[in-house]
Write a protein that holds these residues in place. Structure first.
Motif, PDB file in Angstrom:
ATOM      1  N   SER A 105       0.810  -1.225   0.000  1.00 50.90           N
ATOM      2  CA  SER A 105       0.000   0.000   0.000  1.00 50.90           C
ATOM      3  C   SER A 105       0.838   1.267   0.000  1.00 50.90           C
ATOM      4  N   CYS A 153      -8.365   3.610   0.598  1.00 49.13           N
ATOM      5  CA  CYS A 153      -9.013   2.441   1.197  1.00 49.13           C
ATOM      6  C   CYS A 153     -10.268   2.088   0.400  1.00 49.13           C
ATOM      7  N   SER A 155     -12.542  -0.167   1.037  1.00 49.14           N
ATOM      8  CA  SER A 155     -13.716  -0.506   1.831  1.00 49.14           C
ATOM      9  C   SER A 155     -14.503   0.708   2.297  1.00 49.14           C
ATOM     10  N   ARG A 159      -8.933   8.095   2.194  1.00 46.32           N
ATOM     11  CA  ARG A 159      -7.490   7.912   2.130  1.00 46.32           C
ATOM     12  C   ARG A 159      -6.952   7.842   3.553  1.00 46.32           C
ATOM     13  N   HIS A 160      -6.101   6.850   3.813  1.00 51.02           N
ATOM     14  CA  HIS A 160      -5.631   6.602   5.172  1.00 51.02           C
ATOM     15  C   HIS A 160      -4.108   6.552   5.243  1.00 51.02           C
ATOM     16  N   SER A 162      -0.909   4.562   6.429  1.00 45.24           N
ATOM     17  CA  SER A 162      -0.659   3.126   6.547  1.00 45.24           C
ATOM     18  C   SER A 162      -0.834   2.684   7.995  1.00 45.24           C
TER      19      SER A 162
END
Length: 331
Positions: A105, A153, A155, A159-160, A162
């Motif tokens: 990722s 992401c 699901s 946006r995240h 890591s």
């Protein structure tokens, strides 16, 4: 001398080392807390302590805190141990930092190495100044760090940062997890120090692992800490305690090399690579600000070891009061 121990003796030693004989009265005195007790699933850490304590506490044990530490997993630790643990778990080098967060990722962002850990830890520290839900903290940290350390992401469509990086910088950021909260609530650690600038005390963690889980290989110790064996490279000074053992044949099986490592006059330092002495080194001042370190390896060194030697040389230079360092190879 090599000790020959069978499986039964190893297991008996570990039962005693882990305090499973239930002789400890105060939970905080349990030896397993030298490495913390993992709380996965939630609540399991309290059960682990109860299995070892003669008088298990009815509620949350005093003097302990739940923190993301080894490999980013939640562990119960003594609050007094947290400052030292923060620096001991800090990555040893850029290569080490990259290895700890190298996921598909953030493949590109992981190459930032130590800069990735520093950016994320400083962001989290700035965001968590009071108890806050994990989701809110993650959103704000994501906005403050380089985009290459975040991912889309599928699901949730957001946006995240890591997850591997987020949780591994929790302790260096001075952040703990409130026990029993779902979703998790993060809070600042009282009197927290600043974000580490370099790793210190990692060897003490290795020693604690050996006390509790020994005998063990360097690779097993590194795996528990969350680093890789390849980063255990050191420039040991002349007469370092590691070199004082009298079983020199165990440290350096090739007796022809003993005269190089343990010279009577003008003793060199030793190059330690993954637990093996792979050469010697000497240092000399070259002017007021530069230190020149000459390494004489016993065999050709791969590029990753040379990179690690350069990092270690910088540490030696700092201790010697030099602002510049040059590494030379003799052989």
């Amino acid at each position: 001398m090599v000790l020959d121990v069978d499986r039964g003796r190893v297991l008996a030693y570990r039962v005693m080392a882990h305090g499973l004989e239930r002789e400890a009265g105060d939970v905080a005195d349990l030896a397993v807390l030298d490495l913390g007790v993992q709380d996965t699933p939630s609540g399991s850490a309290r059960l682990a302590l109860a299995a070892r304590s003669a008088t298990p506490p009815a509620g949350d044990p005093e003097g302990l805190a739940l923190v993301w530490t080894f490999r980013g997993a939640p562990h119960l630790h003594r609050i007094a141990d947290l400052p030292g643990l923060s620096t001991a778990l800090w990555p040893l080098s850029d290569a080490d930092a990259t290895a700890r967060i190298a996921t598909t990722s953030i493949k590109e962002g992981a190459r930032l190495g130590l800069a990735a850990f520093t950016a994320a830890a400083e962001a989290m520290r700035a965001v968590v100044t009071a108890p806050r839900p994990r989701g809110e903290v993650s959103t704000e940290v994501t906005a403050r760090i380089p985009a290459s350390l975040t991912y889309d992401c599928a699901s949730c469509g957001a946006r995240h940062v890591s997850g591997a990086l987020f949780q591994q910088v929790g302790l260096p950021a001075g952040v703990l997890v409130r026990p029993g909260t779902s979703p998790a609530v993060l809070a600042p650690i009282e009197g927290r120090p600043g974000v580490p600038r370099r790793a210190e005390g990692t060897a003490a963690l290795a020693e604690a692992y050996l006390r509790l889980h020994g005998p063990a290989t360097p690779a097993e110790v590194a795996s528990f800490i969350g680093t890789t064996q390849r980063d255990l490279v050191r420039l040991l000074p002349p007469s370092d305690p590691f070199l004082q053992a009298r079983d020199r044949a165990l440290l350096v099986p090739d007796k022809a090399r003993h005269a190089k490592v343990w010279k009577m006059i003008a003793k060199p330092g030793a190059l330690l690579v993954d637990g093996e002495i792979e050469g010697v080194w000497r240092a000399r001042k070259a002017g007021r600000a530069r230190l020149e370190i000459t390494v004489t390896p016993f065999q050709p060194l791969p590029a990753r070891v040379r990179d690690a030697v350069l990092d270690e040389a910088g540490r030696v230079a700092a201790v010697r009061g030099a602002t510049d360092v040059r590494v030379l190879y003799d052989g």
